[in-house]
Write an enzyme that holds these catalytic residues in place. Structure first.
Site, mmCIF file in Angstrom:
data_model
loop_
_atom_site.group_PDB
_atom_site.id
_atom_site.type_symbol
_atom_site.label_atom_id
_atom_site.label_comp_id
_atom_site.label_asym_id
_atom_site.label_seq_id
_atom_site.Cartn_x
_atom_site.Cartn_y
_atom_site.Cartn_z
ATOM 1 N N GLY A 48 0.861 -1.176 0.000
ATOM 2 C CA GLY A 48 0.000 0.000 0.000
ATOM 3 C C GLY A 48 0.891 1.217 0.000
ATOM 4 O O GLY A 48 1.922 1.232 -0.669
ATOM 5 N N GLU A 49 0.552 2.213 0.772
ATOM 6 C CA GLU A 49 1.363 3.424 0.848
ATOM 7 C C GLU A 49 1.953 3.493 2.256
ATOM 8 O O GLU A 49 1.239 3.690 3.237
ATOM 9 C CB GLU A 49 0.479 4.645 0.541
ATOM 10 N N SER A 50 3.258 3.310 2.360
ATOM 11 C CA SER A 50 3.911 3.165 3.669
ATOM 12 C C SER A 50 3.731 4.387 4.569
ATOM 13 O O SER A 50 3.545 4.237 5.776
ATOM 14 C CB SER A 50 5.392 2.842 3.506
ATOM 15 N N CYS A 80 6.087 -5.309 0.262
ATOM 16 C CA CYS A 80 6.208 -3.993 -0.373
ATOM 17 C C CYS A 80 6.212 -2.881 0.687
ATOM 18 O O CYS A 80 7.218 -2.670 1.347
ATOM 19 C CB CYS A 80 5.120 -3.814 -1.423
ATOM 20 N N ILE A 136 5.173 -3.598 -7.905
ATOM 21 C CA ILE A 136 4.399 -2.377 -8.160
ATOM 22 C C ILE A 136 5.006 -1.266 -7.307
ATOM 23 O O ILE A 136 4.907 -1.306 -6.082
ATOM 24 C CB ILE A 136 2.907 -2.562 -7.805
ATOM 25 N N ARG A 137 5.653 -0.307 -7.939
ATOM 26 C CA ARG A 137 6.347 0.775 -7.213
ATOM 27 C C ARG A 137 7.144 0.204 -6.051
ATOM 28 O O ARG A 137 7.151 0.721 -4.939
ATOM 29 C CB ARG A 137 5.347 1.819 -6.706
ATOM 30 N N HIS A 172 4.523 -8.611 -4.457
ATOM 31 C CA HIS A 172 3.166 -8.844 -3.953
ATOM 32 C C HIS A 172 2.695 -10.274 -4.244
ATOM 33 O O HIS A 172 2.019 -10.511 -5.244
ATOM 34 C CB HIS A 172 2.187 -7.882 -4.643
ATOM 35 N N GLU A 174 0.294 -11.753 -2.947
ATOM 36 C CA GLU A 174 -1.168 -11.764 -2.904
ATOM 37 C C GLU A 174 -1.810 -11.462 -4.253
ATOM 38 O O GLU A 174 -3.010 -11.652 -4.433
ATOM 39 C CB GLU A 174 -1.680 -10.782 -1.833
#
Length: 189
Positions: A48-50, A80, A136-137, A172, A174
């Site tokens: 997600g966004e850390s 991630c 992803i990023r 990821h 998942e």
């Protein structure tokens, strides 16, 4: 029944819960509140966004109990953004979130969302067969401490590692149908 928590602040929570539901003997728990930390056997910190997740764990009052359980040995897996949350150092930033794993991480190291990619890689500690890895990023690890075991690298960059009860992956799992990393994490519990 093994109770595996998925930190439910932001990010790929549902995807991890759905993967865990496919494993017999596992009860996934969406973790949002401090009292839930004592009720789980292990925890996944999702992608997600850390920065957002790091802020929310403090806002929801979960930070201290979460950090204490990790230090006491509760198995935790950061994917991630979860890797960034666990790192003792984030390259180029003053802020550290949980700071419990002896790794230095570079955020968004593989570029922007448009630079996302998928590879297959054999990771002997995890599976005899090649595993699909989705980036992803994604961050990667630039430095590991003496007690950190490197599990996988891609193009000379560390993308999976373990230190005692802590597992991190840049990618990821998942977002694939492969259960290899889930089985590996469950062996840690």
């Amino acid at each position: 029944m093994i109770r595996v928590g998925v930190l439910d602040m932001q990010g790929s929570v549902i995807e991890h819960v759905e993967m865990l539901q496919h494993i017999e003997g596992i009860q996934p728990i969406r973790v949002k509140y401090p009292n839930q930390i004592g009720e789980i056997d292990g925890l996944i910190l999702p992608g997600g966004e850390s920065t957002a997740i790091g802020k929310l764990i403090k806002d929801f009052g979960i930070y201290q109990s979460l950090k204490e359980r990790m230090i006491q040995g509760m198995p935790v897996w950061g994917t991630c953004a979860g890797m960034i949350l666990l790192a003792k150092k984030i390259i180029g930033e003053e802020t550290v979130h949980l700071g419990v794993m002896d790794i230095d991480v570079r955020r968004n190291a593989y570029g922007r969302q448009i630079d996302s990619f998928r590879i297959e890689k054999r990771i002997p500690m995890v599976s005899e067969n090649p595993i699909p890895l989705v980036f992803i990023r994604a961050p990667y690890i630039e430095r590991v401490g003496k007690t950190v075991e490197i599990l996988a690298e891609h193009e000379g960059k560390i993308i999976a590692a373990r230190q005692n009860n802590m597992l991190v992956t840049s990618f990821h799992p998942e977002l694939t149908e492969d259960m290899s990393f889930y089985r590996y994490f469950l062996q840690m519990i």
